[in-house]
Design an enzyme around this catalytic site. Structure first.
Site, PDB file in Angstrom:
ATOM      1  N   SER A  46       0.817  -1.213   0.000  1.00 40.79           N
ATOM      2  CA  SER A  46       0.000   0.000   0.000  1.00 40.79           C
ATOM      3  C   SER A  46       0.853   1.267   0.000  1.00 40.79           C
ATOM      4  O   SER A  46       0.493   2.259  -0.627  1.00 40.79           O
ATOM      5  CB  SER A  46      -0.932   0.016   1.216  1.00 40.79           C
ATOM      6  N   HIS A  47       1.972   1.250   0.727  1.00 40.25           N
ATOM      7  CA  HIS A  47       2.866   2.403   0.811  1.00 40.25           C
ATOM      8  C   HIS A  47       4.289   1.949   0.486  1.00 40.25           C
ATOM      9  O   HIS A  47       4.717   0.895   0.951  1.00 40.25           O
ATOM     10  CB  HIS A  47       2.867   3.007   2.223  1.00 40.25           C
ATOM     11  N   ASN A  48       4.980   2.750  -0.292  1.00 38.73           N
ATOM     12  CA  ASN A  48       6.361   2.425  -0.638  1.00 38.73           C
ATOM     13  C   ASN A  48       7.135   3.723  -0.823  1.00 38.73           C
ATOM     14  O   ASN A  48       6.797   4.527  -1.690  1.00 38.73           O
ATOM     15  CB  ASN A  48       6.413   1.584  -1.915  1.00 38.73           C
ATOM     16  N   PHE A 102       8.398  -0.181   2.853  1.00 36.95           N
ATOM     17  CA  PHE A 102       7.057  -0.422   2.335  1.00 36.95           C
ATOM     18  C   PHE A 102       6.233  -1.255   3.313  1.00 36.95           C
ATOM     19  O   PHE A 102       6.771  -1.985   4.146  1.00 36.95           O
ATOM     20  CB  PHE A 102       7.119  -1.107   0.960  1.00 36.95           C
ATOM     21  N   THR A 103       4.921  -1.096   3.221  1.00 32.00           N
ATOM     22  CA  THR A 103       3.999  -1.923   3.991  1.00 32.00           C
ATOM     23  C   THR A 103       3.395  -2.945   3.051  1.00 32.00           C
ATOM     24  O   THR A 103       3.061  -2.632   1.907  1.00 32.00           O
ATOM     25  CB  THR A 103       2.894  -1.088   4.647  1.00 32.00           C
TER      26      THR A 103
END
Length: 348
Positions: free
Chosen positions: A94-96, A107-108
């Site tokens: 989702s996040h990077n 990242f997640t």
């Protein structure tokens, strides 16, 4: 920076916190602002066009949906753009971000409960096909706060922190639940009756959709229904993930202290290992780097923790909500097994 009117600031403060789940949510917001439903909808559309608001939708709790998730850091000395591109192919990322540390990609990632690989193996495969130098998996042990509310004037402005965020009811999701979550996780329509449109997509009564969303909220499946902003467009150009090495007997004290500030959007206790000693993570937002660093140094003095680092994000590679219960998770695993990447792809 885009200048916001007082009405826009007030509206953003509300929608970042909680959008009501009822037949006419924007009418309810308008009443609180002494405005009209039409003006609220018009302003929200304008804020999206200006790219102040990124998305308005439910924020579902990954763990409550049965997914396994973690924050992961890669140490990359090669082509960081190529590595980010490979990481981003996974639908659970989702996040990077690129950050200012030897571990320079953060990242997640989440994987579904029936993933063939599981979380650790998925991360291992990503590391191998990316040819990274090293990596760490930093799982959440305790959540102190999650909630971006970028509407403060003073970086030390306080927030109300609930201390029961980690208590989740064990909900067995039916196929209807999964269908509702798949449809409602998309951006909410900016119309008078948005849930009516979502109900039509689900082929269910609107009242059933509303009752289910309220049930998800009450039982921790949904964290909240809110707007997410583009931080920099909203004036918060300094965003630092500040990590702290806190003695075990002081973790909760420091975690809740940090979480009490509006400028801290996320605060977690995470696992540590021989490669990473920092156990408390706090995502801090400031309007300038100087403001943020002064705040962190002051807090360091107050809590008596000298071992900390501020990891600034220098590039955003990906930021979007995970599409839960998507077939893309399983397609990714099949493609990896079928040799999606070759040595030349990885090291080119």
């Amino acid at each position: 920076m885009i200048q916001l009117s007082d009405f826009e600031k007030s509206l953003l403060k509300i929608v970042q916190g909680e959008i009501p789940v009822n037949d006419r949510p924007f009418s309810h917001i308008a009443q609180n602002l002494g405005s009209t439903e039409e003006e609220v909808i018009k302003t929200l559309k304008n804020l999206k066009e200006k790219k102040i608001i990124r998305q308005i939708s439910p924020i579902y709790d990954t763990k409550s949906l049965g997914y396994d998730s973690s924050l992961v850091a890669f140490k990359v000395n090669g082509d960081i753009e190529k590595v980010a591109e490979i990481i981003n192919t996974h639908p659970g990322v989702s996040h990077n971000y690129q950050r200012t540390d030897d571990f320079n990609i953060w990242f997640t990632i989440a994987v579904p409960p029936d993933s063939e690989f599981g979380l650790e193996k998925t991360v291992q495969l990503l590391a191998e096909i990316s040819d990274v130098d090293d990596y760490v998996i930093l799982k959440t042990v305790k959540l102190y706060k999650i909630g971006v509310k970028l509407s403060f004037e003073d970086i030390r402005e306080k927030d109300t922190v609930k201390r029961d965020d980690n208590k989740k009811n064990n909900i067995n999701l039916t196929e209807i639940d999964k269908k509702i979550i798949k449809i409602t996780q998309e951006d909410i329509p900016l119309v008078e009756k948005p849930f009516e449109i979502l109900a039509q997509k689900a082929d269910l009564p609107q009242e059933h959709i509303i009752q289910k969303l309220q049930f998800y909220k009450e039982n921790g499946v949904m964290r909240r229904f809110a707007a997410i902003l583009y931080h920099r467009k909203a004036g918060f150009k300094a965003n630092g993930m500040t990590v702290w090495n806190v003695p075990p007997d002081r973790e909760d004290e420091v975690g809740y202290k940090l979480a009490s500030f509006r400028s801290v959007s996320h605060c977690y206790k995470r696992t540590t290992n021989e490669k990473w000693r920092y156990n408390i993570f706090s995502m801090i937002h400031g309007k300038t780097k100087e403001e943020l660093e002064n705040f962190v140094f002051d807090i360091s003095q107050e809590i008596g923790i000298k071992d900390f680092k501020i990891l600034y994000s220098t590039k955003e590679f990906k930021k979007r909500r995970i599409k839960y219960f998507s077939d893309q998770f399983y397609k990714w695993e099949v493609e990896i097994k079928n040799g999606r990447y070759t040595g030349s792809d990885i090291k080119s």
